[in-house]
Design an enzyme around this catalytic site. Structure first.
Site, PDB file in Angstrom:
ATOM      1  N   LYS A   1      -7.153 -13.980   0.857  1.00  0.00           N
ATOM      2  CA  LYS A   1      -6.944 -13.689   2.274  1.00  0.00           C
ATOM      3  C   LYS A   1      -8.018 -14.373   3.116  1.00  0.00           C
ATOM      4  O   LYS A   1      -9.110 -14.646   2.614  1.00  0.00           O
ATOM      5  CB  LYS A   1      -7.051 -12.172   2.503  1.00  0.00           C
ATOM      6  CG  LYS A   1      -5.915 -11.352   1.941  1.00  0.00           C
ATOM      7  CD  LYS A   1      -6.114  -9.861   2.234  1.00  0.00           C
ATOM      8  CE  LYS A   1      -4.983  -9.016   1.695  1.00  0.00           C
ATOM      9  NZ  LYS A   1      -3.688  -9.256   2.361  1.00  0.00           N
TER      10      LYS A   1
ATOM     11  N   ARG B   1       3.358  -4.392  -4.981  1.00  0.00           N
ATOM     12  CA  ARG B   1       4.658  -4.193  -5.630  1.00  0.00           C
ATOM     13  C   ARG B   1       4.557  -4.350  -7.137  1.00  0.00           C
ATOM     14  O   ARG B   1       5.307  -3.711  -7.881  1.00  0.00           O
ATOM     15  CB  ARG B   1       5.683  -5.153  -4.997  1.00  0.00           C
ATOM     16  CG  ARG B   1       5.416  -6.593  -5.217  1.00  0.00           C
ATOM     17  CD  ARG B   1       6.131  -7.488  -4.199  1.00  0.00           C
ATOM     18  NE  ARG B   1       5.490  -7.441  -2.874  1.00  0.00           N
ATOM     19  CZ  ARG B   1       5.932  -8.113  -1.812  1.00  0.00           C
ATOM     20  NH1 ARG B   1       7.018  -8.883  -1.906  1.00  0.00           N
ATOM     21  NH2 ARG B   1       5.317  -8.007  -0.661  1.00  0.00           N
TER      22      ARG B   1
HETATM   23  N1  BES Z   1      -2.319  -4.841   1.272  1.00  0.00           N
HETATM   24  C1  BES Z   1      -1.550  -5.884   1.870  1.00  0.00           C
HETATM   25  C2  BES Z   1      -0.740  -5.410   3.083  1.00  0.00           C
HETATM   26  C3  BES Z   1      -1.533  -4.917   4.253  1.00  0.00           C
HETATM   27  C4  BES Z   1      -1.815  -5.761   5.308  1.00  0.00           C
HETATM   28  C5  BES Z   1      -1.947  -3.610   4.325  1.00  0.00           C
HETATM   29  C6  BES Z   1      -2.526  -5.310   6.394  1.00  0.00           C
HETATM   30  C7  BES Z   1      -2.652  -3.142   5.425  1.00  0.00           C
HETATM   31  C8  BES Z   1      -2.943  -3.993   6.461  1.00  0.00           C
HETATM   32  C9  BES Z   1      -0.577  -6.459   0.846  1.00  0.00           C
HETATM   33  O1  BES Z   1      -1.018  -6.429  -0.471  1.00  0.00           O
HETATM   34  C10 BES Z   1      -0.352  -7.885   1.206  1.00  0.00           C
HETATM   35  O2  BES Z   1      -1.282  -8.622   1.105  1.00  0.00           O
HETATM   36  N2  BES Z   1       0.865  -8.226   1.595  1.00  0.00           N
HETATM   37  C11 BES Z   1       1.185  -9.555   1.956  1.00  0.00           C
HETATM   38  C12 BES Z   1       2.471  -9.900   1.299  1.00  0.00           C
HETATM   39  C13 BES Z   1       2.821 -11.349   1.388  1.00  0.00           C
HETATM   40  C14 BES Z   1       1.867 -12.162   0.531  1.00  0.00           C
HETATM   41  C15 BES Z   1       4.237 -11.548   0.921  1.00  0.00           C
HETATM   42  C16 BES Z   1       1.319  -9.599   3.470  1.00  0.00           C
HETATM   43  O3  BES Z   1       1.789  -8.630   4.046  1.00  0.00           O
HETATM   44  O4  BES Z   1       0.880 -10.567   4.058  1.00  0.00           O
HETATM   45 MN    MN Z   2      -2.158  -8.155  -0.940  1.00  0.00          MN
END
Ligand code: BES
Ligand code: MN
Ligand code: ZN
Length: 508
Positions: free
Chosen positions: A284, A358
């Site tokens: 990230k 997931r």
């Molecule tokens: N933990 C994150 C989602 C999240 C984002 C929670 C902001 C709380 C605040 C999750 O694991 C994630 O990174 N999701 C990605 C999925 C994508 C790579 C398909 C996302 O939402 O960007």
């Molecule tokens: Mn994630």
């Protein structure tokens, strides 16, 4: 902060709070106080814009001709619209108004309101609940705060005629508040303090209230074939864990607890417990990455819920499972393109290592279904940023394969002030996670419908079991103080699920 209930007269000195209804209509206690002050309340109201609207307050410092240090008026709005949520919000508002005044104690007058069907004792208990929820503060690492910076309010007494009844009504709410605080604590702790093993150790403490807690380590999960969950944790120096909590409040059917989804089958809750989500190799951006310490909020809700159910000896059989991993990049981390095999036997192409929740839930859900044959499973997860784009921080996303379960969750959420919004599922979304080389991939082809494709992925791991998924990414963390929720970990979901159980799944 501690709350208490008492039938005493309002004190002659110190801090008192009285209610005012819409259109500046004084409550009976406010009326009496106004008389005692020679019309001082009315004059103060007339000198201000205070109308008695909900959430409005007016402070009168050292009213002349009395020994009182301050009087706070709290607006309750239209009596016909006064419900438990508004009373909780009023309690929260009172706490917020008084917390930093320098006073240690205060008295809140609560009386029956003409035109409102809620009895005074219930009003007092609801206001107390709201004030306690709002008083939560995660301050254990603030070592340099002076007394002047700390909240001063330590004792809040609600004055009402039937104080014994208010006390007994409040008892179960106090248990629930403690459960919400456990959830908020777990979410607030940084990831160097709460990691899979330390989360599991906190969950173990629930055995004190009668929850049976087991912890599976990596070796056991490997034996079970949990390749999806283990793949997420493999880049971390911390060992992944699976916490299994059991509460048999309605009587255990068999020794190992496995029912047959018939009478006595437990209900089950599964939480995402990613104690830190760096994204892994699909790392990230730096901005706000610290937020990912609360990527275990779903798991924290499950722990809090188990504490609530056991704490009030709920007559229900309930299972709580939390998949705990830390998602880190390293030389041992899983790579984009890796194919992993889940416990279900289904294979997954890991296109993006940041779509890890997931993967964790896939194995936790399957394990839950196979071992416990539950009547339903509800999972909670801070699963997608896309749900924040869709719903902001005002609703959790609800996905379900069962209309009755979905409707009940919606009603419970509305009743406790934790609203959810149902989102669609469908075959066309399911097709978006087809992979060329495995049974599925862990992300859709485009960013469109990101929360839905994530839910479709989970759906492949619950079989025919009635199931609901709550995507709480937008609601798990409050960006500012609001209502009964101070800034920080919100505990969203604990009150909702406690209410769902109480309304539909407890033996009478
Ligand atoms: N933990 C994150 C989602 C999240 C984002 C929670 C902001 C709380 C605040 C999750 O694991 C994630 O990174 N999701 C990605 C999925 C994508 C790579 C398909 C996302 O939402 O960007
Ligand atoms: Mn994630
Ligand atoms: Zn995550």
């Amino acid at each position: 902060m501690k709350v208490a209930f008492s039938a005493i007269e309002l004190p002659e000195n110190g801090v008192v709070v009285v209610a005012v209804l819409a259109d500046r209509q004084l409550s009976p206690s406010a009326q009496r106080l106004d008389e005692r002050l020679g019309g001082g309340l009315r004059r103060a109201i007339d000198a201000s814009r205070f109308k008695g609207k909900k959430d409005q307050t007016l402070t009168i410092l050292a009213p002349g001709g009395s020994g009182l240090a301050r009087v706070d008026l709290i607006g309750l709005g239209d009596p016909a619209e006064l419900d438990v949520l508004r009373l909780q919000a009023a309690g929260a508002r009172i706490y917020a108004a008084l917390a930093g005044t320098g006073h240690r104690e205060a008295f809140v007058a609560v009386d029956a309101i003409p035109g409102c069907s809620i009895e005074a004792a219930e009003m007092a208990a609801q206001m107390a609940f709201g004030s306690v929820l709002r008083s939560y503060r995660f301050d254990k690492y603030l070592t340099k705060e002076s007394e002047d910076e700390k909240p001063s309010l330590a004792d809040l007494t609600f004055v009402c005629d039937d104080d014994a009844r208010a006390t007994s009504l409040f008892a179960s709410k106090s248990v629930l508040a403690d459960a919400v605080f456990l959830t908020r604590n777990l979410a607030s702790e940084p990831a160097n303090v709460i990691f899979p093993e330390s989360f599991a150790a906190e969950a173990k403490k629930l055995s004190d209230v009668g929850v049976d807690v087991e912890v599976l380590g990596e070796a056991q999960m490997r034996d079970l074939g949990m390749g999806a969950l283990l793949g997420v944790g493999q880049g971390s120096a911390r060992e992944s864990q699976l916490v299994v909590m059991q509460w048999w409040g309605a009587g255990r059917a068999t020794d190992d607890g496995a029912g047959d989804a018939g009478a006595g089958a437990p209900i089950a809750f599964v939480g995402k417990g990613v104690t830190f989500d760096s994204g892994g190799i699909s790392i990230k951006p730096a901005a706000n990455m610290e937020d990912m310490k609360w990527d275990m909020a779903g798991g924290a809700v499950v722990a809090g819920l188990m504490k609530a159910l056991a704490g009030r000896k709920a007559k229900v059989n309930a299972i709580g499972i939390v998949g705990l991993v830390e998602n880190m990049p390293s030389g041992t981390a899983q790579r984009p393109g890796d194919v992993v095999k889940s416990m279900s036997g289904q294979t997954i192409e890991v296109i993006n290592t940041d779509a890890e929740g997931r993967l964790v839930l896939a194995d936790a859900l399957w394990y839950c279904k196979e071992r416990f044959k539950p009547a339903f499973i509800i999972d909670l997860a801070t699963l997608t940023g896309a749900i924040i784009i869709a719903l902001g921080d005002l609703h959790a996303g609800l996905f379900s394969n069962n209309d009755e379960l979905a409707a009940r969750i919606g009603a419970a959420g509305a009743a406790v002030g934790e609203p959810v919004w149902r989102m669609p599922l469908g075959d066309e979304y399911d097709k978006m996670i087809k992979s060329d080389i495995a049974d599925m991939k862990n992300v859709g082809g485009s960013r469109g419908g990101g929360s839905i494709t994530a839910a479709q992925f989970l759906k492949r791991y619950v079989g025919e079991v009635p199931w609901a998924h709550l995507d709480i990414a937008g609601v798990a963390w409050a960006k500012k103080d609001s209502g009964v929720t101070p800034k920080g970990g919100s505990g969203f979901g604990v009150r909702l699920l406690d209410r769902l159980v109480a309304d539909h799944y407890e033996q009478s």
